[in-house]
Scaffold this active site. Structure first.
Site, mmCIF file in Angstrom:
data_model
loop_
_atom_site.group_PDB
_atom_site.id
_atom_site.type_symbol
_atom_site.label_atom_id
_atom_site.label_comp_id
_atom_site.label_asym_id
_atom_site.label_seq_id
_atom_site.Cartn_x
_atom_site.Cartn_y
_atom_site.Cartn_z
ATOM 1 N N ARG A 78 -0.214 32.484 -2.142
ATOM 2 C CA ARG A 78 0.853 33.333 -2.681
ATOM 3 C C ARG A 78 0.628 33.445 -4.180
ATOM 4 N NH1 ARG A 78 5.834 32.815 -4.930
ATOM 5 N NH2 ARG A 78 7.454 34.278 -4.258
ATOM 6 N N LYS A 97 3.057 28.386 -11.858
ATOM 7 C CA LYS A 97 4.080 27.329 -11.837
ATOM 8 C C LYS A 97 3.958 26.397 -13.033
ATOM 9 C CE LYS A 97 5.569 27.840 -7.193
ATOM 10 N NZ LYS A 97 5.524 27.443 -5.801
HETATM 11 N N1 PMM Z 1 7.256 29.639 -4.570
HETATM 12 C C1 PMM Z 1 8.226 30.424 -5.068
HETATM 13 C C2 PMM Z 1 8.932 31.314 -4.236
HETATM 14 N N2 PMM Z 1 8.628 31.425 -2.926
HETATM 15 N N3 PMM Z 1 7.339 30.766 -1.086
HETATM 16 C C3 PMM Z 1 6.380 29.993 -0.552
HETATM 17 N N4 PMM Z 1 6.098 30.088 0.773
HETATM 18 N N5 PMM Z 1 5.678 29.092 -1.305
HETATM 19 C C4 PMM Z 1 5.916 28.931 -2.634
HETATM 20 O O1 PMM Z 1 5.262 28.079 -3.264
HETATM 21 C C5 PMM Z 1 6.942 29.734 -3.235
HETATM 22 C C6 PMM Z 1 7.640 30.662 -2.402
HETATM 23 C C7 PMM Z 1 8.574 30.329 -6.511
HETATM 24 O O2 PMM Z 1 7.738 31.132 -7.305
HETATM 25 P P1 PMM Z 1 8.188 32.574 -7.910
HETATM 26 O O3 PMM Z 1 9.517 32.390 -8.580
HETATM 27 O O4 PMM Z 1 7.134 32.976 -8.852
HETATM 28 O O5 PMM Z 1 8.293 33.552 -6.788
#
Ligand code: PMM
Length: 284
Positions: free
Chosen positions: A254, A214
């Site tokens: 995650r 992030k």
């Molecule tokens: N961050 C992203 C997408 N989905 N889901 C959860 N539960 N927690 C998160 O922090 C989260 C998520 C965004 O990141 P990405 O674009 O790399 O998937």
């Protein structure tokens, strides 16, 4: 006692995610990526068809379904534990029908409250993240000037979501909560949440945290001119957080680079094992 967190490996079947947009858009590429993440030690594959990067526009529901369902079907059939990263009831229902056993809703049921009925009926695990607005205008909501700042706000807003989720018939045991790093949050908010994560334990539910790649990590690691560290070069910082969060007892992490996170957890496990074994003493 260390309880090793669950590792959720990210499979973004999107053209525009900030971390890996476009790389896994073709179903075959996404399926192969999911297999690689399993080989690296993922416990769950989180498959998403909507980018939530700041400023992103939403796909049509048909587009989202077309992206995730074939990938979920294939990986679930191979025995993987699959999570669907969606805010939409239709997509959650189709994903569960295709074999997903986790619904990861970054809006915690706010974007489409009907998703809670799907989760209640299916009895699957539900990750409810702290969220205030869709990606195209979430920056406007990154204001936490009440007493207790961001930590108190996230705690109270998640408590309200938990009440609504339980009121829709979802069992408490199904629910995992997530502070939502980067979602309507500036770097200072993310750091504060990471520092005071223990304040969320009053909610009585396990926590999932997504820090991987992030932008607050990119800003932390910016060069002397202030240019953020590119997305693919933030992994070591995430590994440090993996160790810290595992020691704080989070339920899950995650992550994009499952191998790095798995290696870090192995180190912690080895040290925890060591605490319960006695040193071998030579007998001669
Ligand atoms: N961050 C992203 C997408 N989905 N889901 C959860 N539960 N927690 C998160 O922090 C989260 C998520 C965004 O990141 P990405 O674009 O790399 O998937």
């Amino acid at each position: 006692m260390l309880t090793t967190p669950v590792l959720m490996g990210v499979v973004n079947v999107t053209p525009d995610s900030f971390s890996d947009g476009g790389r896994w858009l073709a179903p075959d590429a996404a399926i192969a990526h999911g297999r690689d993440l399993l080989a690296d030690g993922a416990d769950i594959l989180d498959i998403g068809g909507e980018s939530t990067r700041p400023g992103a526009t939403r796909p049509l529901v048909e587009e989202e379904l077309g992206r995730v369902v074939p990938v979920i079907t294939a990986l679930a059939q191979e025995g993987a534990t699959v999570s669907v990263d969606t805010m939409r009831a239709e997509v959650a229902a189709a994903a569960v029908a295709a074999g997903a056993t986790v619904v990861n809703d970054v809006s915690g049921g706010l974007a489409d409250p009907r998703i809670l009925g799907v989760v209640a009926e299916a009895g699957v695990r539900y990750v409810a993240m702290h969220w205030r607005a869709h990606a195209d205008h979430m920056r406007d909501f990154a204001v936490y000037d009440g007493p207790g700042g961001v930590v108190a706000a996230v705690r109270d807003e998640l408590a309200a979501r938990l009440d609504a989720i339980l009121a829709s018939g979802v069992a408490a045991e199904q629910v995992v909560l997530d502070p939502g790093l980067g979602f309507a949050k500036r770097p200072i908010h993310n750091w504060r949440l990471l520092r005071d994560l223990g304040a969320l334990s009053v909610l009585g539910r396990p926590l999932l945290v997504g820090a991987s790649r992030k932008s607050f990590l990119g800003q932390l690691l910016a060069d002397r001119r202030g240019t953020p560290r590119p997305v693919g070069e933030r992994e070591h910082a995430n590994t440090a957080l993996t160790v810290l969060l595992a020691q704080q007892g989070v339920w899950g992490l995650r992550v994009h680079d499952v191998r790095a996170a798995r290696d870090a957890l192995r180190v912690l496990e080895r040290l925890a094992e060591d605490a319960t074994t006695t040193e071998e003493v030579p007998t001669t």
